[in-house]
Design an enzyme around this catalytic site. Structure first.
Site, PDB file in Angstrom:
ATOM      1  CB  CYS A 258      37.213  84.493 -13.550  1.00  4.40           C
ATOM      2  SG  CYS A 258      36.109  85.426 -14.645  1.00  4.40           S
ATOM      3  CG  HIS A 344      32.883  83.592 -10.859  1.00  2.27           C
ATOM      4  ND1 HIS A 344      33.844  84.136 -10.020  1.00  2.27           N
ATOM      5  CD2 HIS A 344      32.879  84.365 -11.963  1.00  2.27           C
ATOM      6  CE1 HIS A 344      34.379  85.194 -10.594  1.00  2.27           C
ATOM      7  NE2 HIS A 344      33.813  85.359 -11.775  1.00  2.27           N
ATOM      8  CD  GLU A 346      33.335  82.266  -7.066  1.00  5.42           C
ATOM      9  OE1 GLU A 346      32.960  83.333  -7.584  1.00  5.42           O
ATOM     10  OE2 GLU A 346      34.034  81.435  -7.679  1.00  5.42           O
TER      11      GLU A 346
END
Length: 372
Positions: A258, A344, A346
């Site tokens: 990001c 993202h 994760e």
């Protein structure tokens, strides 16, 4: 059941548009920030605690917020990071077995001002048309002129450095010190789940403040460096850009997420720009140009990498594209162990569409070790 008295509140946008609603709990202070919206149907606690949202007033597009309360293990940082909350229907009594606090209690503990009973469909339509802008939440509904003055004095997100507001002050460790890999994380506003994803892949992680030098990051001989997500404009982060530049020059395996993605682009001389509204949600489609496969991704960013400059840079390969607007969603530095994504990995909206990127990071580390 506790009775909640409705107290009139007001939301004023930078362009003079006014929305009337009611406070959630007691509004102890006015809140100012850049107003933006997230299209996710769930995950409000993760959104509110994501450091990338620091300095922003969040509009939730889901009509009902607070239904399942909050849980201490589901925050992405040690506190709520949004400046304020705007929603349609607010639920005070959560329906969930393992809820630690109601959302009202969570907001009160974190001193977050919230306004409900807003026509969020009209508000989001206005933002889509006119772009992200500053806004103010207040219960001082009779003093609009003063609120507009306060709002006009608030800085624009363009050019605003915010990583220093959310980064760790001191380095700290995460994971098993006897793990196979050692990873340095440059914390520009790192989410907890990024650290968990690394630790789960047998990594011992040291997290460093945003202004840590390349020499300090590499002093303990890490196998790789991750440049994290975070809030604000990437352009003022000169130290992080220099760190990325030295990582690339010295062939240090580097992964940017990001804001970290934007930092890596800037390190190669590729400019970034402030988007009209940004990408914020958990249903953003991205295509991996190397495999042809598409991913459902979680995104939260108001700045983006200049696509034309990336396409024309001899050292850059665009690896991922956002399918809604054809913007850059991933980059790789040619002939260097360095890559980044604008979303993202994760997070788990896919739920696991993008987690391969962490495996790719460690595979890259392994390949680099073989060439040394």
């Amino acid at each position: 059941m506790k009775y909640h008295k409705k107290v009139p509140a007001i939301l004023i946008l930078e362009d003079g548009t006014v929305f009337n609603g009611n406070t959630v709990g007691e509004l102890t202070h006015d809140s100012v920030g850049e107003i933006c919206f997230n299209t996710g149907m769930t995950g409000y606690q993760e959104i509110f605690s994501d450091p990338s949202y620091f300095g922003q007033i969040m509009v939730t597009t889901n009509a009902h917020i607070g239904n399942y309360g909050t849980n201490k293990d589901e925050s992405e940082s040690n506190s709520a990071k949004i400046s304020g909350l705007v929603c349609k229907n607010f639920t005070y009594q959560p329906s969930r077995v393992n809820s630690d606090l109601s959302l009202e209690e969570f907001l009160t503990v974190n001193k977050i001002s919230a306004i409900c009973d807003i026509d969020t469909r009209a508000l989001v339509s206005h933002i889509r048309k006119n772009g992200a802008m500053n806004a103010i939440i207040s219960s001082d509904v009779e003093n609009i002129k003063k609120l507009q003055i306060d709002l006009s004095n608030h800085p624009n997100m363009k050019g605003l450095e915010l990583a220093s507001k959310v980064s760790t002050v001191e380095p700290y460790f995460v994971g098993n010190e006897n793990a196979k890999y050692k990873i340095s994380v440059l914390d520009l506003g790192c989410k907890f789940n990024i650290l968990r994803r690394l630790a789960n892949r047998d990594a011992y992680i040291q997290v460093f403040p945003f202004d840590t030098s390349f020499e300090e990051l590499t002093a303990w001989n890490p196998d790789g460096i991750l440049i994290s997500n975070g809030p604000g404009d990437p352009d003022p982060l000169s130290n992080a850009i220099e760190v990325a530049r030295k990582c690339i020059t010295n062939n240090i395996p580097t992964f940017g997420i990001c804001l970290g993605h934007q930092i890596i682009a800037l390190a190669k001389g590729i400019p970034t720009f402030k988007m009209h509204t940004g990408h914020r949600g958990i249903n953003h489609p991205v295509q991996n140009l190397k495999t042809g496969k598409s991913e459902i991704t979680s995104q939260n960013h108001g700045f983006s990498v200049d696509k034309s400059a990336a396409e024309n840079h001899e050292d850059i390969e665009i690896t991922h594209i956002h399918l809604n607007d054809d913007s850059v969603a991933g980059l790789k530095i040619k002939n260097k162990p360095c890559f980044s994504v604008q979303y993202h990995p994760e997070a788990g909206p896919g739920p696991n569409d993008a987690t391969y990127l962490f495996d790719q990071f460690f595979d890259m580390i392994g390949q680099e070790k073989l060439t040394v």
